[in-house]
Design a protein around this motif. Structure first.
Motif, PDB file in Angstrom:
ATOM      1  N   ILE A   1      31.929  32.837  23.176  1.00 41.10           N
ATOM      2  CA  ILE A   1      33.084  32.450  23.974  1.00 41.10           C
ATOM      3  C   ILE A   1      33.606  33.686  24.687  1.00 41.10           C
ATOM      4  O   ILE A   1      33.566  34.794  24.154  1.00 41.10           O
ATOM      5  N   GLY A   2      34.080  33.504  25.913  1.00 42.54           N
ATOM      6  CA  GLY A   2      34.616  34.643  26.653  1.00 42.54           C
ATOM      7  C   GLY A   2      34.926  34.267  28.083  1.00 42.54           C
ATOM      8  O   GLY A   2      35.194  33.100  28.385  1.00 42.54           O
ATOM      9  N   ARG A   3      34.874  35.257  28.969  1.00 45.07           N
ATOM     10  CA  ARG A   3      35.232  35.043  30.358  1.00 45.07           C
ATOM     11  C   ARG A   3      34.180  35.658  31.272  1.00 45.07           C
ATOM     12  O   ARG A   3      33.431  36.555  30.888  1.00 45.07           O
ATOM     13  N   TYR A   4      34.140  35.134  32.490  1.00 37.14           N
ATOM     14  CA  TYR A   4      33.339  35.753  33.531  1.00 37.14           C
ATOM     15  C   TYR A   4      34.240  35.995  34.727  1.00 37.14           C
ATOM     16  O   TYR A   4      35.364  35.484  34.790  1.00 37.14           O
ATOM     17  N   GLN A   5      33.773  36.795  35.675  1.00 37.90           N
ATOM     18  CA  GLN A   5      34.602  37.092  36.829  1.00 37.90           C
ATOM     19  C   GLN A   5      33.756  37.212  38.079  1.00 37.90           C
ATOM     20  O   GLN A   5      32.547  37.460  38.017  1.00 37.90           O
ATOM     21  N   LEU A   6      34.410  37.035  39.227  1.00 46.54           N
ATOM     22  CA  LEU A   6      33.789  37.229  40.534  1.00 46.54           C
ATOM     23  C   LEU A   6      34.481  38.385  41.219  1.00 46.54           C
ATOM     24  O   LEU A   6      35.709  38.481  41.201  1.00 46.54           O
TER      25      LEU A   6
END
Length: 266
Positions: free
Chosen positions: A183-188
């Motif tokens: 689980i976590g986050r991604y970014q652009l």
């Protein structure tokens, strides 16, 4: 709503990500539209929208709304934790009202009417404002799951418990690395390039050989992504292909043709 094993009718969003790259914002330099200009004619409405909802006074948990509008007039609406229901999904066709309001045919009346505004949709009944998200965010989130089919440099057997990733429009990612849950986050970045922040996971020991370590190392190198048809590919900063996934389940958008064609959104 029956899950589809393959993403076979969502070309308007998942199969043609590049077509939405220029639709997420309106330029101030655009010419003044004619008097009969409407949101429907402009096509600025196509793409994905997301709204995180505050906790209601009755104590219900925070909810979220994800809405996809395809150029051919199809939609998919996902409601998360609304009225205590974990997930509700609706698909159908959009009926336009005076070219400015989208009526989601088949959705419950209180969730069906959306006024199209600059870079957002406003629900006519609830007052929810759903913001237009970047094209890649919408496309990553549309399939319920992406399953790994190829991991460059790794010879692990991907037919047994292959790694999987699921994305949402809040730029969160959930998954399985072949051994543990993630689980976590991604970014652009400003150029729309994709990268992952460090992901948290369970720490179970798996007895059988798995691609766990290679998969996690790969995610740290991701600098770009491409979606074509039912395929998602990750690339390093130097353009080297790192991994390939396929859409293995989806609450997809409706389509008359049921064809996978990236150049012809359906």
């Amino acid at each position: 709503m029956q899950n589809k094993k393959y993403l076979n009718i969502a070309a308007g969003l998942v199969l043609a990500v590049g077509m939405f790259a220029g639709l997420t914002a309106c330029s101030a330099s655009k010419p003044v539209p004619p008097d009969n200009h409407t949101s429907q004619i402009a096509l600025d409405w196509a793409g994905g929208y997301y709204s995180a909802l505050a906790k209601e006074s009755n104590g219900q948990p925070d909810g979220a709304v994800s809405l996809w509008l395809a150029p051919n007039g199809g939609y998919r609406l996902d409601l998360e934790n609304i009225k205590g229901i974990p997930r509700q999904s609706y698909t159908g066709k959009v009926k336009w009202i005076e070219g400015k309001e989208a009526d989601l045919r088949g959705a419950p009346p209180e969730y069906a009417r959306w006024l199209v505004q600059e870079n957002q949709l406003l629900n006519a009944t609830k007052g929810w404002a759903a913001k237009h998200v970047p094209a890649l965010v919408a496309a990553l989130a549309l399939p319920d799951q992406w399953t790994l089919t190829e991991l460059t440099g790794d010879q692990s057997d991907l037919t047994q418990k292959p790694p999987e990733l699921t994305f949402n429009m809040a730029q969160r990612v959930f998954g399985f690395d072949g051994c543990n849950r993630l689980i976590g986050r991604y970014q652009l970045d400003a150029d729309g390039k994709l990268s992952f922040k460090p992901l948290a996971g369970t720490r179970m020991a798996c007895m059988q050989p798995t691609p766990e370590r290679a998969f996690l190392a790969m995610l740290e190198k991701v600098a770009d992504a491409k979606i074509q048809g039912e395929t998602l590919e990750f690339f390093a900063a130097d353009g080297k292909k790192l991994a390939q996934f396929r859409a293995t389940s989806s609450q997809a958008l409706p389509s008359a043709s049921r064809q996978n064609n990236a150049s012809r959104p359906e």
